[in-house]
Scaffold this motif. Sequence first.
Motif, short mmCIF file in Angstrom:
data_model
loop_
_atom_site.label_atom_id
_atom_site.label_comp_id
_atom_site.label_asym_id
_atom_site.label_seq_id
_atom_site.Cartn_x
_atom_site.Cartn_y
_atom_site.Cartn_z
N THR A 33 0.82 -1.21 0.00
CA THR A 33 0.00 0.00 0.00
C THR A 33 0.86 1.27 0.00
O THR A 33 0.35 2.37 0.11
N GLU A 83 1.10 1.41 -12.10
CA GLU A 83 2.20 2.38 -11.96
C GLU A 83 3.35 1.75 -11.18
O GLU A 83 4.48 2.25 -11.20
N HIS A 84 3.05 0.63 -10.52
CA HIS A 84 4.07 -0.12 -9.80
C HIS A 84 5.26 -0.44 -10.72
O HIS A 84 6.38 -0.58 -10.25
N ILE A 177 -0.84 17.48 -10.02
CA ILE A 177 -1.88 17.76 -9.03
C ILE A 177 -1.97 19.25 -8.70
O ILE A 177 -3.05 19.83 -8.74
N VAL B 35 -6.16 -2.35 -5.52
CA VAL B 35 -4.73 -2.47 -5.85
C VAL B 35 -4.10 -1.14 -6.28
O VAL B 35 -2.97 -0.85 -5.90
N THR B 36 -4.81 -0.34 -7.06
CA THR B 36 -4.15 0.85 -7.61
C THR B 36 -4.61 2.15 -6.94
O THR B 36 -4.28 3.23 -7.40
N PRO B 38 -4.52 2.67 -3.10
CA PRO B 38 -4.03 3.06 -1.77
C PRO B 38 -2.97 4.16 -1.81
O PRO B 38 -3.01 5.09 -1.00
N GLN B 39 -2.04 4.07 -2.78
CA GLN B 39 -0.97 5.08 -2.83
C GLN B 39 -1.53 6.45 -3.22
O GLN B 39 -0.97 7.48 -2.84
N GLU B 43 -1.18 9.73 -0.88
CA GLU B 43 -0.57 10.95 -1.41
C GLU B 43 -1.43 12.18 -1.07
O GLU B 43 -0.91 13.20 -0.62
N GLN B 82 -4.79 -4.91 2.15
CA GLN B 82 -5.12 -4.01 1.05
C GLN B 82 -6.64 -3.78 0.99
O GLN B 82 -7.10 -2.66 0.75
N GLN B 85 -7.63 -1.54 3.80
CA GLN B 85 -7.21 -0.18 3.46
C GLN B 85 -8.25 0.49 2.57
O GLN B 85 -8.60 1.66 2.75
N THR B 146 -1.61 5.29 -11.01
CA THR B 146 -2.02 5.73 -9.68
C THR B 146 -1.83 7.24 -9.45
O THR B 146 -2.62 7.86 -8.75
N ALA B 150 -4.79 9.86 -8.23
CA ALA B 150 -4.69 10.94 -7.25
C ALA B 150 -5.13 12.28 -7.86
O ALA B 150 -5.80 13.08 -7.21
#
Lengths: 197, 460
Positions: A33, A83-84, A177, B35-36, B38-39, B43, B82, B85, B146, B150
Amino acid sequence: MDKFTKLTSAAIPLPIENIDTDQIIPARFLKATSRDGFGENLFRDWRFHKDGSANTDFVLNNPTYKGSILVAGDNFGCGSSREHAAWAIHDYGIKVVVSSFFADIFKGNALNNGVLPVQVTPEFLQSLLQTIEKNPETQIEVDLKAQKITEINSGNSASFEINSYKKTCLMNGYDDIDFLISNKSEIEAFEAARVLI
Amino acid sequence: MKKTLFDKVWDAHVVKEIENGPQILYIDKHLIHEVTSPQAFSELEQREIPVFRPNQIVATADHNTPTVDQHLPVKDELSRNQLAQLSKNCEKNNITLYGLGHKYNGIVHVMAPELGITQPGMTMVCGDSHTSTHGAFGTIAFGIGTSQVAQVFASQCLLLQKPKSLRVNVNGTLKAGVLPKDVILYVISKLGTNAGTGYFCEYAGNVFEEMSMEGRMTVCNMSIEMGARGGMIAPDQTTFDYIQGKEFAPKGEEFDKKVAYWKTLPTDQGAVFDKEYHFDAADIEPMVTYGTNPGMGIKISETIPVQDSASFEKSLNYMNFEKGQSLLDQKVNYVFIGSCTNSRIEDFRVAASYIKGKQKADNVTAWFVPGSQQVAQQIVDEGLNEIFEDAGFKLRQPGCSACLAMNDDKIPEGEYCVSTSNRNFEGRQGQGARTILASPLVAAATAIEGKIIDITKQLN
């Protein structure tokens, strides 16, 4: 985001076409995460055998090749939007990926993480790969401001394209952003003016 | 100026154009999963930015969820974290979540259309490349990373360059046994995995006009496998009929108003595309893939092409296939019917119609995974589950499952799997697993025979 202006480094050759993001970082490593630590599983199933031992045939395990530039085959980063993949490349220490073609989503993800995708012609890519394989110490210079990639010894160079907005972001370490939020009043006005949808 | 379907939807969503730069594009619906996201949430939290339009976001749990015993706590600790979360983030930010066990839970690209969340003329995004699926409704829908998740959280917008336009036309009559999956696998095998990169694709022609919404979703789903960020099909009566009455679809007068607008969306006669391809439907046969990208497909009656390149050989070596080989009679021990490509009710109807009265091959382990709770319920309601059980199959619970093997549904090393999913990349279905992409009909036939057969011979 890290700033990027100019980089001079040796390069790692990976002349395989259609490298998909499942190879860059397999799905079973997407359960974290946070954004950190993905580098240790970069190219996991090519880099390590199933028992966890290093696959010495794979270029990242070959001490001859080092550097923060990855030179890869056509259509790099196809497949999943994860994006990982960009995080893994960045975390491993790669700052530039050179290929003759990049998949769309990967290219955007890389740029959003301070990793520069450099698209060159198939001919330049071939010559670059041959040069690196002949002389792994070859230094490559990537100059974002001049949009130019150069083999230092031979002086052989090529220019590359980058969206001018993204170039500014990368050179200054800005991300999207803040820019979007600075346009909030226009976004709200757009919402208010909409009739349908 | 004559406009394409894509132009009409895109232009209606441009908030602002940056000089010599990208455009600010407004996003109507944002779908998220465990999966895509949480980050992206963390942020925003770090930067103390609130979620701008939480009521335009819908969340589901799908990628790493188990497909058995969903009422029990998830065994895998990382997956459990996950998922927890996601619940926490949704609760904190007032976002609707259809979590495990919820009657609307399912794969994000199955759940949203069947609830009427997906509608023509919208812009939709999700941190998943198969978001292209929603283009079946005449929607601009595409996968994002990701960082972009955001951005949409923060502003309900994205900064984008307008992609180029591409149209794929397929006209004529499809042969018996040729399904939407075969059409798209055929197109990708002809155009390659990067023909669509930088483009948004429209599918046109009578073949797509005559397809059900489920079929159109299968086609648009795989647009990304030829590199296109998205694929679209013009909305028509089939689209309107599908949407009408769905949970979150507009109702009554509002619906009629929307339909009137949706009818203005199809591409104008004479609009010009940057690239255009034409195919004859009669040339298409049931397809199978033999390599490690979705472009490496052949008609089931054909043999693997003979090509000399290191990448091609690496691929065949991984699959343990030879150049010039036929895939017919290839023994296969695993079959997967599921994924956002083929896990809708129609896919299970096709499978059931073949399986009815037959028995599963002894060597086969088959995973039938419905795309959502609603599909699972419909399978039971229509009596398909009895057909499957009589034949020796057991239905699992909804989720992405063996498409990407993030949960326990992994194909063992070295085994072949005939799969209705969308990617045959190395290790996609488990380390060392060998994926053969095909339609639900070919998959069902493989599960019964225990090997790949030429399905057309039985149908003719």
